[in-house]
Design a protein around this motif. Structure first.
Motif, PDB file in Angstrom:
ATOM      1  N   GLN A  36     -24.610  -9.633   5.937  1.00  0.00           N
ATOM      2  CA  GLN A  36     -24.441 -10.829   6.742  1.00  0.00           C
ATOM      3  C   GLN A  36     -22.966 -11.209   6.777  1.00  0.00           C
ATOM      4  OE1 GLN A  36     -27.055 -13.806   5.178  1.00  0.00           O
ATOM      5  NE2 GLN A  36     -28.916 -12.765   5.878  1.00  0.00           N
ATOM      6  N   PRO A  37     -22.507 -11.837   7.861  1.00  0.00           N
ATOM      7  CA  PRO A  37     -21.081 -12.156   7.982  1.00  0.00           C
ATOM      8  C   PRO A  37     -20.564 -12.998   6.820  1.00  0.00           C
ATOM      9  CG  PRO A  37     -22.208 -12.485  10.077  1.00  0.00           C
ATOM     10  CD  PRO A  37     -23.282 -12.223   9.054  1.00  0.00           C
ATOM     11  N   LEU A  38     -19.389 -12.639   6.351  1.00  0.00           N
ATOM     12  CA  LEU A  38     -18.717 -13.376   5.292  1.00  0.00           C
ATOM     13  C   LEU A  38     -17.429 -13.983   5.837  1.00  0.00           C
ATOM     14  CD1 LEU A  38     -18.963 -10.839   2.334  1.00  0.00           C
ATOM     15  CD2 LEU A  38     -19.928 -13.145   2.344  1.00  0.00           C
ATOM     16  N   PRO A  39     -16.975 -15.099   5.287  1.00  0.00           N
ATOM     17  CA  PRO A  39     -15.651 -15.598   5.666  1.00  0.00           C
ATOM     18  C   PRO A  39     -14.586 -14.563   5.314  1.00  0.00           C
ATOM     19  CG  PRO A  39     -16.888 -17.244   4.419  1.00  0.00           C
ATOM     20  CD  PRO A  39     -17.656 -15.965   4.306  1.00  0.00           C
ATOM     21  N   VAL A  40     -13.554 -14.492   6.110  1.00  0.00           N
ATOM     22  CA  VAL A  40     -12.501 -13.508   5.875  1.00  0.00           C
ATOM     23  C   VAL A  40     -11.512 -13.996   4.828  1.00  0.00           C
ATOM     24  CG1 VAL A  40     -10.633 -12.182   6.921  1.00  0.00           C
ATOM     25  CG2 VAL A  40     -12.725 -12.611   8.208  1.00  0.00           C
ATOM     26  N   GLY A  41     -11.194 -15.269   4.824  1.00  0.00           N
ATOM     27  CA  GLY A  41     -10.156 -15.784   3.944  1.00  0.00           C
ATOM     28  C   GLY A  41      -8.836 -15.909   4.673  1.00  0.00           C
ATOM     29  N   SER A  42      -7.870 -16.494   4.008  1.00  0.00           N
ATOM     30  CA  SER A  42      -6.565 -16.742   4.613  1.00  0.00           C
ATOM     31  C   SER A  42      -5.578 -15.632   4.257  1.00  0.00           C
ATOM     32  CB  SER A  42      -6.020 -18.094   4.155  1.00  0.00           C
ATOM     33  OG  SER A  42      -5.854 -18.110   2.745  1.00  0.00           O
ATOM     34  N   THR A  43      -4.382 -15.728   4.784  1.00  0.00           N
ATOM     35  CA  THR A  43      -3.336 -14.735   4.504  1.00  0.00           C
ATOM     36  C   THR A  43      -2.063 -15.432   4.033  1.00  0.00           C
ATOM     37  OG1 THR A  43      -2.444 -14.748   6.757  1.00  0.00           O
ATOM     38  CG2 THR A  43      -4.234 -13.201   6.297  1.00  0.00           C
ATOM     39  N   ILE A  44      -1.251 -14.686   3.326  1.00  0.00           N
ATOM     40  CA  ILE A  44       0.124 -15.099   3.018  1.00  0.00           C
ATOM     41  C   ILE A  44       1.023 -14.004   3.570  1.00  0.00           C
ATOM     42  CG2 ILE A  44       1.815 -15.633   1.236  1.00  0.00           C
ATOM     43  CD1 ILE A  44      -0.461 -16.575  -0.541  1.00  0.00           C
ATOM     44  N   GLU A  45       1.739 -14.328   4.620  1.00  0.00           N
ATOM     45  CA  GLU A  45       2.606 -13.362   5.282  1.00  0.00           C
ATOM     46  C   GLU A  45       4.068 -13.635   4.938  1.00  0.00           C
ATOM     47  OE1 GLU A  45       2.052 -12.944   9.441  1.00  0.00           O
ATOM     48  OE2 GLU A  45      -0.148 -12.912   9.328  1.00  0.00           O
TER      49      GLU A  45
END
Length: 294
Positions: A36-45
């Motif tokens: 089932q779809p999961l949240p992806v989360g954020s990034t630090i670029e």
């Protein structure tokens, strides 16, 4: 979403197995909850504030593993990033899938998409035709999904992996019991209903279940050849790996053209490393530089 995280289910799985055995261990159908779809989360670029050179035309995108928090990243990666920049590489450390203050703690296909987007941004900003990837542990799994499943191979010249998790990992590393009678992966194979039940129980378990051998995510990466045409692959593992077990076999990409090396064979007199410390070693940094130059 690595084998390391699978090992965290051991206590729960053993308890469930005991209950299942008492009831005759009737295997229930897998409902697919793990997918089932999961949240992806954020990034630090990082800012893309460097430029390729004639000597090093491809920027290096560094992908840390899941160990530690984003706040610890600079200290963990100072040796490696410093060596790469000191050798003249445009070096950019990217962190994705950040959830609950942990890297790569979201939906893996989505995290690989984050890497794809960042690589595109790096190429567009710098004008480079390709990038190099230097990845550790869970970062290597995301890299392989990007390269193979998302078609990122044409944008990458070299993939250098430190203690990656590949085929044959058993998830038993952090249990702390040598040669356990049954490993987490064996448990999930014997009782397939556990995968869906655990995935439905928490975000952490759902992430871990994406890397079980029966998962579509796992199959997409490992059921056929991992390596992709046009990409050079280099792998370094350690016999002291306490997480990617059995070591070093769990980290080997046994395919034509791949350099697979073991830290202790290369540096018998070096200070000991383990699954995490290998990425902070001066010797490993030198090895990475040699791989990028071949």
């Amino acid at each position: 979403m690595s084998y390391i995280r699978i090992s965290r289910i051991v206590a729960v799985a053993l308890a469930a197995a005991a209950l299942g055995t008492a009831a005759g261990a009737q295997a229930q159908p897998d409902t697919g909850s793990a997918e089932q779809p999961l949240p992806v989360g954020s990034t630090i670029e990082p800012p893309i504030d460097c430029a390729p050179t004639a000597a090093h035309p491809y920027p290096v995108v560094v992908l840390p593993g899941a160990d530690g928090t984003p706040e610890q990243t600079a200290a963990q990666w100072d040796t490696m990033v410093g060596a790469l920049r000191g050798a003249g590489y445009c070096t950019l450390l990217f962190q994705g899938g950040i959830s609950n203050d942990r890297r790569w703690n979201g939906d893996m296909p989505g995290e690989a998409g984050q890497v794809a987007d960042f690589v595109t941004k790096v190429r567009q900003t710098t004008g480079a035709a390709k990038v190099e990837i230097v990845a550790h542990s869970a970062g290597s799994i995301v890299s392989n999904y990007y390269l193979k499943v998302l078609g990122g191979a044409p944008a990458v010249s070299h993939a250098v992996f430190m203690t990656p998790e590949v085929r044959g990992c058993d998830g038993a590393g952090v249990v702390g019991i040598p040669n356990p009678p049954i490993t987490p992966v064996q448990m999930l194979h014997a009782l397939p209903f556990l995968r869906s039940a655990l995935a439905a129980s928490s975000h952490e378990f759902a992430v871990a279940m994406q890397m079980t051998p029966d998962s579509p995510v796992y199959k997409a990466i490992f059921d056929t050849a991992v390596t992709q045409p046009g990409v050079t692959y280099s792998v370094i593992a350690t016999r002291r790996d306490q997480l990617a077990t059995p070591a070093p076999a769990c980290s080997v990409i046994d395919e034509p053209g791949v350099v697979n090396e073991v830290f202790e064979d290369l540096f018998p007199d070096a200070a000991p490393v383990d699954h995490s410390l290998i990425r902070s070693s001066d010797d490993t940094a030198g090895w990475v530089l040699r791989q990028l130059s071949r």
